[in-house]
Motif scaffolding. Structure first.
Motif, PDB file in Angstrom:
ATOM      1  N   UNK A 409       5.097   7.178   2.949  1.00 18.39           N
ATOM      2  CA  UNK A 409       3.754   6.745   2.033  1.00 18.39           C
ATOM      3  C   UNK A 409       2.972   5.816   2.177  1.00 18.39           C
ATOM      4  N   UNK A 410       3.898   4.725   2.391  1.00 20.27           N
ATOM      5  CA  UNK A 410       3.017   3.414   2.463  1.00 20.27           C
ATOM      6  C   UNK A 410       1.942   3.711   4.275  1.00 20.27           C
ATOM      7  N   UNK A 411       2.407   4.499   4.767  1.00 23.05           N
ATOM      8  CA  UNK A 411       1.469   3.795   5.808  1.00 23.05           C
ATOM      9  C   UNK A 411       0.673   5.243   5.790  1.00 23.05           C
ATOM     10  N   UNK A 412       0.552   6.420   4.874  1.00 17.35           N
ATOM     11  CA  UNK A 412      -0.526   6.777   4.530  1.00 17.35           C
ATOM     12  C   UNK A 412      -2.044   6.084   3.180  1.00 17.35           C
ATOM     13  N   UNK A 413      -0.582   5.850   3.009  1.00 14.98           N
ATOM     14  CA  UNK A 413      -1.606   4.727   1.940  1.00 14.98           C
ATOM     15  C   UNK A 413      -2.411   4.065   3.154  1.00 14.98           C
ATOM     16  N   UNK A 414      -1.684   3.250   3.828  1.00 19.15           N
ATOM     17  CA  UNK A 414      -2.576   2.343   4.586  1.00 19.15           C
ATOM     18  C   UNK A 414      -3.449   3.290   5.223  1.00 19.15           C
ATOM     19  N   UNK A 415      -3.551   4.045   5.838  1.00 18.15           N
ATOM     20  CA  UNK A 415      -4.140   4.762   6.661  1.00 18.15           C
ATOM     21  C   UNK A 415      -4.906   5.159   6.124  1.00 18.15           C
ATOM     22  N   UNK A 416      -5.311   5.753   5.212  1.00 18.78           N
ATOM     23  CA  UNK A 416      -6.717   6.121   4.077  1.00 18.78           C
ATOM     24  C   UNK A 416      -7.463   4.864   3.210  1.00 18.78           C
ATOM     25  N   UNK A 417      -7.198   3.567   3.732  1.00 12.46           N
ATOM     26  CA  UNK A 417      -7.454   2.830   3.055  1.00 12.46           C
ATOM     27  C   UNK A 417      -6.972   1.906   1.987  1.00 12.46           C
ATOM     28  N   UNK A 418      -6.063   2.915   1.252  1.00  9.25           N
ATOM     29  CA  UNK A 418      -5.561   2.492  -0.423  1.00  9.25           C
ATOM     30  C   UNK A 418      -5.331   1.567  -0.167  1.00  9.25           C
ATOM     31  N   UNK A 419      -5.062   0.604  -1.462  1.00  6.31           N
ATOM     32  CA  UNK A 419      -4.111  -0.461  -1.627  1.00  6.31           C
ATOM     33  C   UNK A 419      -3.265  -0.058  -2.371  1.00  6.31           C
ATOM     34  N   UNK A 420      -1.447  -0.568  -1.572  1.00  8.72           N
ATOM     35  CA  UNK A 420      -0.448  -0.661  -1.928  1.00  8.72           C
ATOM     36  C   UNK A 420      -0.007  -1.742  -2.199  1.00  8.72           C
ATOM     37  N   UNK A 421      -0.349  -3.102  -2.912  1.00  6.27           N
ATOM     38  CA  UNK A 421       0.247  -3.949  -2.598  1.00  6.27           C
ATOM     39  C   UNK A 421       2.084  -3.951  -2.920  1.00  6.27           C
ATOM     40  N   UNK A 422       1.831  -3.289  -3.907  1.00  4.52           N
ATOM     41  CA  UNK A 422       4.000  -4.193  -4.551  1.00  4.52           C
ATOM     42  C   UNK A 422       4.521  -2.704  -3.602  1.00  4.52           C
ATOM     43  N   UNK A 423       4.325  -1.799  -3.593  1.00  5.25           N
ATOM     44  CA  UNK A 423       5.375  -0.874  -2.299  1.00  5.25           C
ATOM     45  C   UNK A 423       5.058  -0.910  -1.275  1.00  5.25           C
ATOM     46  N   UNK A 424       4.450  -1.615  -0.463  1.00 12.46           N
ATOM     47  CA  UNK A 424       4.360  -2.396   0.907  1.00 12.46           C
ATOM     48  C   UNK A 424       4.721  -3.775   0.889  1.00 12.46           C
ATOM     49  N   UNK A 425       5.034  -4.692  -0.204  1.00 11.86           N
ATOM     50  CA  UNK A 425       5.729  -5.710   0.306  1.00 11.86           C
ATOM     51  C   UNK A 425       7.325  -5.169  -0.058  1.00 11.86           C
ATOM     52  N   UNK A 426       7.118  -3.523  -1.261  1.00  9.61           N
ATOM     53  CA  UNK A 426       8.921  -3.818  -0.896  1.00  9.61           C
ATOM     54  C   UNK A 426       9.336  -3.117   0.296  1.00  9.61           C
ATOM     55  N   UNK A 427       8.952  -2.098   0.836  1.00 12.38           N
ATOM     56  CA  UNK A 427       9.357  -2.446   2.497  1.00 12.38           C
ATOM     57  C   UNK A 427       9.454  -3.266   3.631  1.00 12.38           C
ATOM     58  N   UNK A 428       8.234  -3.925   3.351  1.00  7.04           N
ATOM     59  CA  UNK A 428       7.790  -4.400   4.114  1.00  7.04           C
ATOM     60  C   UNK A 428      10.215  -5.744   4.442  1.00  7.04           C
TER      61      UNK A 428
END
Ligand code: NDP
Length: 475
Positions: A409-428
């Motif tokens: 989900x985070x990579x798909x959001x990144x590929x479509x230019x959608x901001x998901x800062x909390x999801x991405x930070x949790x993933x990282x």
């Protein structure tokens, strides 16, 4: 008969708490800076008025309470609390207990607690969660103070608290600022929970073109599964609501600028102070700050255009499952981080915070209440010495199951230019936390190069500097 307890401050929270206390059969003396409010409160209390003692002077208020007197102060946090305490203190006697039930910074609570040491008076810092509704019908109550002063108020507090599995959501958590600290972290986790839900909503709205009501149905559905919680429930409800003025979905006419009152920021500050990574909470607080920059964001959109590309995955049951599991994985990350902050604070301030008990008293009455907290209680009870929630057997299994969805989900959001800062930070955080060999070796080399800071070697050989040559800092 004298009142069992006193309460100062008949604002939204105080008035509801006083009614709750009276309803549970305790006599309560009440006082408010502006006496009109006290009169109005008493006159509108209905049958409960028989257990309410309205007082218009501090003298009358103190005289109305059975010693040793517990006095709940539920007013605007900060200086007003110190002013109110100063006004109250000359009238109190040894053994009396002042209880600050507002959203205090735990550092203020520690200072107030320490100021009263040796005076005969004691201080309790009490975190109360659940908003107006919680205060009236059962909040989650997090207490910090001496065990002796808690013993005096335990009966009243456990009777007014929310209940889960017939256990009260109220507990003594440690000395001085322990209760307010735990309440602060509760709010930090609440910020992360809300932000991650909003990011999934953003994917569905902007990446997949779903309407508010369609998204609402999805949340209603998720609320029947593992995400079951108050926040998911109200998200379903608010997404279904229509604006009475325009008939449009209510959320579509609400400005996208989020407010904040400070507890989220405090939880990040305390995490940083102690060097505990709380990336999902940090991202959530920053996202609220970024949301407030509405005018700048409008200018930036005019400059850059909206670059949302089509979401790479087609909408359907499979994607919905992935979104649900991604949200669940990120939620685990946020809670694991919040509990890690509390574990460190417990060491730092000598509180012995009981993690399973904290998860237990959050199961009802507060904003982050959920089934999930029951699982945290079980996990911490089974593995009390676990350094992190995700190292417990129960949660490591859940992470293994759900992390692939969060990645997709985070990579798909990144590929479509959608901001998901909390999801991405949790993933990282997950990816970095579960990697024994990270990249800080390079940071150490750089630090040694420019600042001769030295490093440890993997082989244990004692040669703490690199062969950097000219241009490097002198050792
Ligand atoms: P309100 O704004 O409804 O009420 C404020 C109260 O504070 C009033 O009784 C007011 O008295 C009193 N007050 C303000 N300044 C002073 C002062 N200098 N001296 C004495 N009394 C003063 O606040 P809430 O009930 O919403 O909040 C109270 C506390 O509870 C805050 O710390 C808040 O952060 C916390 N809290 C709030 C939650 C919520 O959902 N609202 C949830 C959990 C905690 P007067 O009538 O004379 O103005």
């Amino acid at each position: 008969a004298q009142a069992e307890i006193g309460l100062i401050g008949l604002g939204v929270m105080g008035a509801n708490l006083a009614l709750n206390i009276a309803e549970k059969g305790h006599r309560v003396a009440v006082f408010n800076r502006t006496p009109d409010k006290t009169r109005h409160f008493f006159e509108t209390a209905g049958d409960l008025a028989e257990r309410i003692v309205p007082c218009e002077t501090i003298e009358a208020f103190v005289a109305a309470i059975r010693p040793p007197r517990p006095v709940i102060i539920m007013i605007k946090a900060g200086d007003p609390v110190d002013q109110q305490m100063a006004a109250l203190m000359p009238h109190l006697s040894a053994g009396d207990i002042m209880i600050d039930a507002g959203n205090a910074n735990f550092r203020d609570t520690r200072a107030r607690f320490q100021r009263l040491e040796g005076s005969g008076l004691t201080f309790i810092g009490m975190g109360v969660s659940g908003g107006e509704e919680g205060a009236r019908h059962g909040p989650s109550i997090m207490v910090g103070g001496t065990p002796e002063s808690y013993a005096r108020v335990e009966k009243v507090l456990t009777s007014i608290a929310a209940r889960f599995d017939d256990e009260p959501c109220c507990a003594w958590l440690g000395s001085d600022g322990a209760g307010h600290f735990v309440k602060t972290i509760h709010n930090g986790i609440e910020y992360a929970d809300m932000q991650m839900i909003a990011e999934i909503y953003g994917i569905l709205r902007d990446g997949l073109g779903k309407s508010a009501t369609e998204i609402g149905d999805i949340f209603v559905d998720w609320n029947k599964g593992r995400l079951n919680s108050y926040l998911i429930e109200i998200t379903g409800t608010v997404l279904a609501a229509a604006d009475p003025l325009t008939g449009k979905p209510m959320v579509d006419v609400i400005l996208d600028k989020a407010g904040q009152k400070g507890t989220g920021k405090w939880s990040v500050i305390e995490a940083q102070e102690m060097g505990v990574p709380a990336t999902a909470i940090e991202a959530a607080v920053a996202a609220r700050s970024l949301s407030a920059l509405k005018a700048e964001r409008e200018r930036a959109e005019a400059l850059f255009g909206v670059e949302t590309a089509a979401f790479p995955t087609a909408f359907g049951p499979e994607l919905l499952k992935d979104l649900e599991l991604a949200l669940f994985a990120a939620k685990i990350g946020a809670y694991a981080q919040g509990f890690a902050v509390m574990a460190e604070a417990s060491r730092e301030y000598g509180w012995s915070l009981p993690m399973p008990v904290i998860a237990k008293i959050w199961r009802a009455g507060c904003i982050i209440r959920s089934q999930f907290l029951d699982e945290i209680t079980t996990a911490f009870t089974a593995a009390p010495d676990s350094a992190n929630l995700i190292l417990t057997p129960a949660f490591s299994a859940m992470v293994r199951e759900t992390l692939p969805s969060l990645r997709r989900i985070v990579s798909a959001a990144a590929a479509s230019g959608l901001p998901v800062p909390a999801l991405a930070s949790a993933l990282a955080w997950f990816e970095a936390y579960k990697r024994a060999r990270g990249t800080a070796n390079l940071i150490q080399a750089q630090r040694d190069f420019f600042g001769a800071h030295g490093f440890e070697r993997v082989d244990g050989i004692d040669r703490p500097h690199g062969p950097w040559g000219s241009g490097a800092a002198q050792q």
